[in-house]
Scaffold this motif. Structure first.
Motif, short mmCIF file in Angstrom:
data_model
loop_
_atom_site.label_atom_id
_atom_site.label_comp_id
_atom_site.label_asym_id
_atom_site.label_seq_id
_atom_site.Cartn_x
_atom_site.Cartn_y
_atom_site.Cartn_z
N GLY A 154 0.81 -1.20 0.00
CA GLY A 154 0.00 0.00 0.00
C GLY A 154 0.84 1.26 0.00
O GLY A 154 2.06 1.22 -0.10
N ARG A 155 0.16 2.39 0.10
CA ARG A 155 0.76 3.71 -0.04
C ARG A 155 1.34 3.85 -1.44
O ARG A 155 0.68 3.49 -2.42
CB ARG A 155 1.82 3.95 1.05
N THR A 156 2.55 4.35 -1.58
CA THR A 156 3.13 4.57 -2.89
C THR A 156 3.73 3.28 -3.44
O THR A 156 4.36 2.52 -2.71
CB THR A 156 4.22 5.66 -2.81
N THR B 81 -2.45 -3.95 -4.98
CA THR B 81 -1.92 -3.21 -3.84
C THR B 81 -3.01 -3.02 -2.79
O THR B 81 -4.19 -2.87 -3.13
CB THR B 81 -1.37 -1.84 -4.27
N SER B 82 -2.63 -3.07 -1.52
CA SER B 82 -3.55 -2.85 -0.42
C SER B 82 -4.75 -3.80 -0.55
O SER B 82 -4.58 -5.01 -0.46
CB SER B 82 -3.97 -1.37 -0.38
N HIS C 121 -0.08 -2.92 4.71
CA HIS C 121 0.18 -1.79 5.62
C HIS C 121 0.68 -2.34 6.96
O HIS C 121 0.24 -1.91 8.04
CB HIS C 121 -1.07 -0.96 5.84
N GLU D 6 3.33 -0.54 9.80
CA GLU D 6 2.84 0.84 9.99
C GLU D 6 1.52 0.87 10.77
O GLU D 6 1.29 1.75 11.59
CB GLU D 6 2.66 1.53 8.64
N ASP E 174 4.08 -0.79 4.06
CA ASP E 174 3.86 0.27 3.08
C ASP E 174 5.11 0.43 2.21
O ASP E 174 6.24 0.19 2.66
CB ASP E 174 3.59 1.60 3.78
N PHE E 175 4.90 0.83 0.96
CA PHE E 175 5.99 1.11 0.00
C PHE E 175 6.77 -0.14 -0.38
O PHE E 175 7.83 -0.04 -0.99
CB PHE E 175 6.97 2.16 0.55
#
Length: 430
Positions: A46-48, A155-156, A209, A212, A241-242
């Motif tokens: 997730g995130r970027t 993603t995510s 995620h 985090e 994340d990332f």
């Protein structure tokens, strides 16, 4: 100059006719390009996105067409995939589903059948379950994986639904504290209904995620529920994340991220070896009580990889034991509290017994106080000693005798290997 006009005209048709069920965003050539994709799976926490992992994903489409499916958002992936990563592909189309009815549109089926790679965006995974499960969407994606070797990723929320078992979030999201306090909280929804069938992930539950949002505890709870409710010895894969994990068709999983500049991690979780009575269940996994899954402080064996730009650190999903560049950890839960420490590699003994070999070997006396005698009609090649929890113990075997005087009282097991096969023998130390 004609191609942009054609594309805009194409888009206007979709937005006019099918505005109530889905929206399409298209970039690239409108002529389908048929290539031979290389297969594989790419999952992100997730995130970027990790650019390096996304290049891995796109390259496996071998210049073909990329389809992004989602239930929220718009065209955020189109330019990123088509022109910003430096990988040549034919087109990118993002389809935003408004409801389940879009899954039955013939045009959606055609887009899935023409795609060499399918990416599932983030969002609410329960929307994906409601919209796509038991529809042409999941059927055609699975067919593409099996027959055309398409590469798939997400993603995510997109990662969350790729396991053979999955956290559906049907009642909403759950925290680790909630799941560990009550493994049967209504928000702990572990689903085994057939959905997406990515290779290597049939018994996997994913999570995202990870560190985090401190999701380790709920992930262990998902594994506990799978074992207790369904009798499935599931494994887990999780990404920070990332961070991404990319899985090649041969089962090699690569961790991508920004380490050492950033602490980006991929985790591979598995239930520890069963005891000799077959037990490795949680000591307590009941409604309205805290989870207890201790197993001598090693209930879950975890392999932790750092995600790097080159993805050189790996884990073998075939054995779920061999890794390169990572470290092993032991995780366990005491009264609803997750604990973790450095651990040793998992090494479950083979508990199968050859009946012919077993009949040829006798232990005496049994129960025994000091010296155990082994009488065998076969030549013994190797003997290993284990306690009742499955822990391997040091042993001195001379002239068919084993000195066990210093062992605590209890039940023990011998793995006796001969040229003809293996036998397990149990004895009681008085």
């Amino acid at each position: 100059m004609t191609r942009p006009f054609i594309t805009l005209f194409f888009l206007s048709i979709f937005s006019t006719v099918y505005a109530q069920s889905y929206t399409s965003y298209f970039t690239g050539s409108t002529t389908d390009k048929i290539t031979s994709p290389s297969g594989g799976i790419c999952m992100m926490g997730g995130r970027t996105e990790s650019d390096d992992a996304m290049r891995w994903f796109l390259e496996r489409a071998n210049g073909g067409d990329i389809l992004v499916i989602r239930a929220s958002g718009s065209d955020g992936y189109n330019d990123y995939f088509f022109s910003e990563l430096g990988v040549t592909i034919n087109s990118v189309e993002s389809i935003v589903f408004d409801d389940r009815s879009a899954s039955f549109e013939p045009e959606i089926a055609e887009k899935i059948m023409q795609a060499e790679a399918i990416w599932i965006a983030g969002g609410d995974q329960f929307n994906y379950v409601q919209f796509w499960r038991n529809s042409p969407v999941d059927s055609l994606i699975n067919l593409g994986i099996q027959e055309r070797n398409i590469v798939i990723g997400g993603t995510s929320a997109g990662m969350a639904i790729l396991g053979g078992l999955y956290y559906s979030a049907a009642e909403g999201s759950v925290t680790s504290a909630e799941a560990l306090t009550n493994p049967y909280d209504s928000f702990v929804t572990v689903d085994t209904t057939s959905f997406l069938k990515a290779p290597q992930l049939a018994t996997i539950i994913t999570d995202t995620h990870y560190e985090e949002r401190k999701r380790e505890g709920r992930h262990i709870t998902f594994l506990a529920r799978a074992l207790v409710d369904y009798g499935i010895e599931a494994q887990g894969i999780a990404c920070d994340d990332f961070t991404a994990v990319c899985i090649e068709p041969n089962g090699t999983a690569r961790a991508f991220g920004g380490f050492p500049e950033f602490d980006d991690n991929v985790f591979f979780l598995q239930i520890t070896c069963p005891d000799f009575d077959g037990t490795h269940f949680p000591e307590r996994c009941e409604p309205n009580q805290t989870l207890e899954w201790n197993r001598e402080q090693q209930a879950i064996k975890v392999y932790n990889l750092k995600g790097t730009p080159t993805g050189e650190q790996t884990f073998d999903l075939n054995s779920f034991q061999a890794g390169n560049g990572g470290v092993w950890e032991d995780w366990w839960v005491e009264n609803g509290v997750l604990n973790r420490r450095a651990g040793e590699p998992i090494g479950c003994a083979n508990l199968s017994t050859d009946p012919v070999v077993a009949a040829a070997i006798r232990l005496s006396p049994n129960p025994v106080a000091e010296v155990l005698f082994i009488k065998s009609e076969l030549i013994i090649q190797q003997i290993e000693l284990f306690d009742a929890s499955g822990k391997r113990l040091p042993i001195v075997f001379n002239d068919n005798e084993i000195d066990i005087a210093d062992l605590p009282s209890g039940i023990y097991h011998l793995s006796i290997e001969t040229k003809e096969g293996r036998a397990w023998k149990e004895f009681v130390k008085q």
